[in-house]
Scaffold this motif. Structure first.
Motif, PDB file in Angstrom:
ATOM      1  N   GLY A  82       0.816  -1.356  -0.045  1.00 57.21           N
ATOM      2  CA  GLY A  82       0.394   0.368  -0.028  1.00 57.21           C
ATOM      3  C   GLY A  82       1.188   0.887  -0.093  1.00 57.21           C
ATOM      4  O   GLY A  82       0.210   2.177  -0.175  1.00 57.21           O
ATOM      5  N   ALA A  83       1.733   1.034   0.161  1.00 53.08           N
ATOM      6  CA  ALA A  83       3.293   2.510  -0.062  1.00 53.08           C
ATOM      7  C   ALA A  83       3.011   3.189  -0.887  1.00 53.08           C
ATOM      8  O   ALA A  83       2.690   4.680  -0.969  1.00 53.08           O
ATOM      9  CB  ALA A  83       4.350   1.961   0.841  1.00 53.08           C
ATOM     10  N   ARG A  84       2.831   2.767  -1.835  1.00 55.47           N
ATOM     11  CA  ARG A  84       3.123   3.379  -2.817  1.00 55.47           C
ATOM     12  C   ARG A  84       1.418   3.948  -4.013  1.00 55.47           C
ATOM     13  O   ARG A  84       1.410   4.589  -4.493  1.00 55.47           O
ATOM     14  CB  ARG A  84       3.656   2.338  -4.274  1.00 55.47           C
ATOM     15  N   GLU A  85       0.379   3.259  -2.828  1.00 55.73           N
ATOM     16  CA  GLU A  85      -0.307   3.254  -3.734  1.00 55.73           C
ATOM     17  C   GLU A  85      -1.340   5.241  -2.968  1.00 55.73           C
ATOM     18  O   GLU A  85      -1.789   6.175  -2.817  1.00 55.73           O
ATOM     19  CB  GLU A  85      -1.370   2.816  -3.142  1.00 55.73           C
ATOM     20  N   VAL A  86      -0.272   4.855  -1.573  1.00 52.84           N
ATOM     21  CA  VAL A  86      -0.395   6.049  -1.207  1.00 52.84           C
ATOM     22  C   VAL A  86       0.011   7.595  -1.077  1.00 52.84           C
ATOM     23  O   VAL A  86      -0.409   8.636  -1.298  1.00 52.84           O
ATOM     24  CB  VAL A  86       0.058   5.798   0.863  1.00 52.84           C
ATOM     25  N   VAL A  87       1.528   6.863  -1.777  1.00 57.12           N
ATOM     26  CA  VAL A  87       2.170   8.151  -2.277  1.00 57.12           C
ATOM     27  C   VAL A  87       1.033   8.481  -3.618  1.00 57.12           C
ATOM     28  O   VAL A  87       1.053   9.871  -3.914  1.00 57.12           O
ATOM     29  CB  VAL A  87       3.629   7.405  -2.539  1.00 57.12           C
ATOM     30  N   ALA A  88       0.608   7.936  -4.238  1.00 55.65           N
ATOM     31  CA  ALA A  88       0.306   8.914  -5.071  1.00 55.65           C
ATOM     32  C   ALA A  88      -1.170   8.904  -4.851  1.00 55.65           C
ATOM     33  O   ALA A  88      -1.851   9.793  -5.926  1.00 55.65           O
ATOM     34  CB  ALA A  88      -0.346   6.988  -6.001  1.00 55.65           C
ATOM     35  N   ALA A  89      -1.961   8.520  -4.378  1.00 53.27           N
ATOM     36  CA  ALA A  89      -2.963   9.270  -3.709  1.00 53.27           C
ATOM     37  C   ALA A  89      -2.554  10.357  -2.692  1.00 53.27           C
ATOM     38  O   ALA A  89      -3.482  11.938  -3.521  1.00 53.27           O
ATOM     39  CB  ALA A  89      -3.753   8.177  -2.670  1.00 53.27           C
ATOM     40  N   PHE A  90      -2.021  10.987  -1.995  1.00 51.18           N
ATOM     41  CA  PHE A  90      -1.382  12.533  -1.690  1.00 51.18           C
ATOM     42  C   PHE A  90      -0.665  13.316  -2.637  1.00 51.18           C
ATOM     43  O   PHE A  90      -1.264  14.785  -2.955  1.00 51.18           O
ATOM     44  CB  PHE A  90      -0.903  12.317  -0.515  1.00 51.18           C
ATOM     45  N   ASN A  91      -0.232  12.471  -4.098  1.00 49.46           N
ATOM     46  CA  ASN A  91      -0.005  12.732  -5.125  1.00 49.46           C
ATOM     47  C   ASN A  91      -0.912  13.864  -5.453  1.00 49.46           C
ATOM     48  O   ASN A  91      -1.359  15.104  -5.887  1.00 49.46           O
ATOM     49  CB  ASN A  91       0.856  12.791  -6.215  1.00 49.46           C
ATOM     50  N   ARG A  92      -2.345  13.187  -6.013  1.00 57.29           N
ATOM     51  CA  ARG A  92      -3.296  13.451  -6.620  1.00 57.29           C
ATOM     52  C   ARG A  92      -4.275  14.607  -5.758  1.00 57.29           C
ATOM     53  O   ARG A  92      -4.819  15.444  -6.020  1.00 57.29           O
ATOM     54  CB  ARG A  92      -3.786  12.066  -7.177  1.00 57.29           C
ATOM     55  N   LYS A 107       0.972  16.948  12.914  1.00 54.20           N
ATOM     56  CA  LYS A 107       0.374  15.659  13.399  1.00 54.20           C
ATOM     57  C   LYS A 107       0.979  14.731  13.080  1.00 54.20           C
ATOM     58  O   LYS A 107       1.753  14.343  11.568  1.00 54.20           O
ATOM     59  CB  LYS A 107      -0.829  15.786  13.187  1.00 54.20           C
ATOM     60  N   GLY A 108       2.075  14.165  14.159  1.00 62.02           N
ATOM     61  CA  GLY A 108       2.345  12.395  13.813  1.00 62.02           C
ATOM     62  C   GLY A 108       1.148  11.535  13.543  1.00 62.02           C
ATOM     63  O   GLY A 108       0.621  11.417  15.546  1.00 62.02           O
ATOM     64  N   VAL A 109       1.726   9.999  13.376  1.00 59.76           N
ATOM     65  CA  VAL A 109       0.757   9.021  13.410  1.00 59.76           C
ATOM     66  C   VAL A 109       1.493   8.164  13.427  1.00 59.76           C
ATOM     67  O   VAL A 109       2.827   7.502  12.457  1.00 59.76           O
ATOM     68  CB  VAL A 109       0.016   8.948  12.505  1.00 59.76           C
ATOM     69  N   LEU A 110       1.517   6.652  14.494  1.00 67.66           N
ATOM     70  CA  LEU A 110       2.740   5.582  14.140  1.00 67.66           C
ATOM     71  C   LEU A 110       1.528   4.674  13.076  1.00 67.66           C
ATOM     72  O   LEU A 110       0.393   4.217  13.732  1.00 67.66           O
ATOM     73  CB  LEU A 110       1.976   5.334  15.514  1.00 67.66           C
ATOM     74  N   PHE A 111       2.192   4.334  12.903  1.00 68.01           N
ATOM     75  CA  PHE A 111       1.881   3.117  11.958  1.00 68.01           C
ATOM     76  C   PHE A 111       2.927   2.072  12.099  1.00 68.01           C
ATOM     77  O   PHE A 111       3.701   1.957  12.267  1.00 68.01           O
ATOM     78  CB  PHE A 111       2.515   3.135  10.731  1.00 68.01           C
ATOM     79  N   GLU A 112       2.514   0.692  12.857  1.00 68.01           N
ATOM     80  CA  GLU A 112       2.529  -0.498  12.815  1.00 68.01           C
ATOM     81  C   GLU A 112       3.154  -1.707  12.743  1.00 68.01           C
ATOM     82  O   GLU A 112       3.001  -2.605  13.051  1.00 68.01           O
ATOM     83  CB  GLU A 112       2.134  -0.529  14.403  1.00 68.01           C
ATOM     84  N   GLY A 113       3.010  -0.934  11.294  1.00 70.95           N
ATOM     85  CA  GLY A 113       2.645  -2.192   9.776  1.00 70.95           C
ATOM     86  C   GLY A 113       1.386  -2.508   9.238  1.00 70.95           C
ATOM     87  O   GLY A 113       0.485  -2.170   9.777  1.00 70.95           O
ATOM     88  N   GLY A 114       1.607  -3.801   8.847  1.00 73.40           N
ATOM     89  CA  GLY A 114       0.568  -4.323   7.554  1.00 73.40           C
ATOM     90  C   GLY A 114       0.336  -3.271   6.580  1.00 73.40           C
ATOM     91  O   GLY A 114       1.484  -3.031   6.192  1.00 73.40           O
ATOM     92  N   ASP A 115      -1.104  -3.109   5.872  1.00 73.81           N
ATOM     93  CA  ASP A 115      -0.513  -2.178   4.675  1.00 73.81           C
ATOM     94  C   ASP A 115      -1.123  -0.922   5.426  1.00 73.81           C
ATOM     95  O   ASP A 115      -2.072  -0.619   5.573  1.00 73.81           O
ATOM     96  CB  ASP A 115      -2.219  -3.126   3.995  1.00 73.81           C
ATOM     97  N   LEU A 116       0.415   0.005   4.612  1.00 72.00           N
ATOM     98  CA  LEU A 116      -0.748   1.665   4.539  1.00 72.00           C
ATOM     99  C   LEU A 116      -1.364   2.248   3.882  1.00 72.00           C
ATOM    100  O   LEU A 116      -1.684   2.251   4.645  1.00 72.00           O
ATOM    101  CB  LEU A 116       1.366   1.894   3.465  1.00 72.00           C
TER     102      LEU A 116
END
Length: 178
Positions: free
Chosen positions: A40-50, A157-166
């Motif tokens: 999900g990391a590449r999809e997150v980058v693309a979503a925020f780009n869009r 603002k910070g959010v903790l990601f503990e793994g899985g699908d970003l």
């Protein structure tokens, strides 16, 4: 700030830690052949780009100071990440990294309290100077308390990601732009 950016209105920025957020953290990842995207990391980058956000990586890279690899290796990996993202229509606007460490055996990278190294906010503060960023609307995603401390100290603002699908994590947290 680069002259071409000074006239742009401020935009929110998505600050991302690298190892453990964008890629699997196997310890001192610096070669493309050892690099694996987090689901999900590449999809997150693309979503925020869009959505018009800046996407900025802020990563501690003490492996440089520890003599495990060079700054050139860090930059080469970041270039490969950028190439791979471009093939899926996404991009990272900037990469910031902190090569220093208090116990670095390489003297040039030894500092008792490196200002760029998280939990210090130096990389984020530098990005806030370099880019037209709306601090109040920005977000940092990290996988360690030191990431969140850096965000707090920079007023982000910070959010903790503990793994899985970003992507799924951000969707579940209602943080993924539509």
């Amino acid at each position: 700030m680069p002259e071409s950016l000074s006239s742009h209105p401020p935009r929110p920025a998505l600050f991302l830690d690298r190892d453990g957020v964008l890629n699997e953290d196997h310890g001192y990842v610096y070669r493309w052949e050892d690099f694996r995207w987090i689901p999900g990391a590449r999809e997150v980058v693309a979503a925020f780009n869009r959505a018009g956000w800046l996407v900025i990586v802020v990563t501690n890279q003490s492996g440089v100071g520890r003599g495990f690899y060079s700054e050139d290796a860090v930059n080469a990996l970041h270039a490969r990440m950028a190439e791979d993202l471009a093939s899926s229509g996404a991009h990272i606007d900037a990469f910031y990294y902190a090569p220093h460490h208090p116990d670095a055996p390489v003297e040039a990278y030894r500092h008792p309290d490196p200002p760029l190294r998280k939990p210090n906010p130096g990389m984020i503060l530098q990005a806030l100077q370099d880019w037209p960023i709306d601090r109040d609307a920005s977000l940092l995603i990290g996988d360690k308390p030191s990431d969140l401390e850096a965000a707090l100290r920079a007023g982000i603002k910070g959010v903790l990601f503990e793994g899985g699908d970003l992507r799924q994590f951000l969707a579940d947290e209602a943080l993924l732009p539509q």
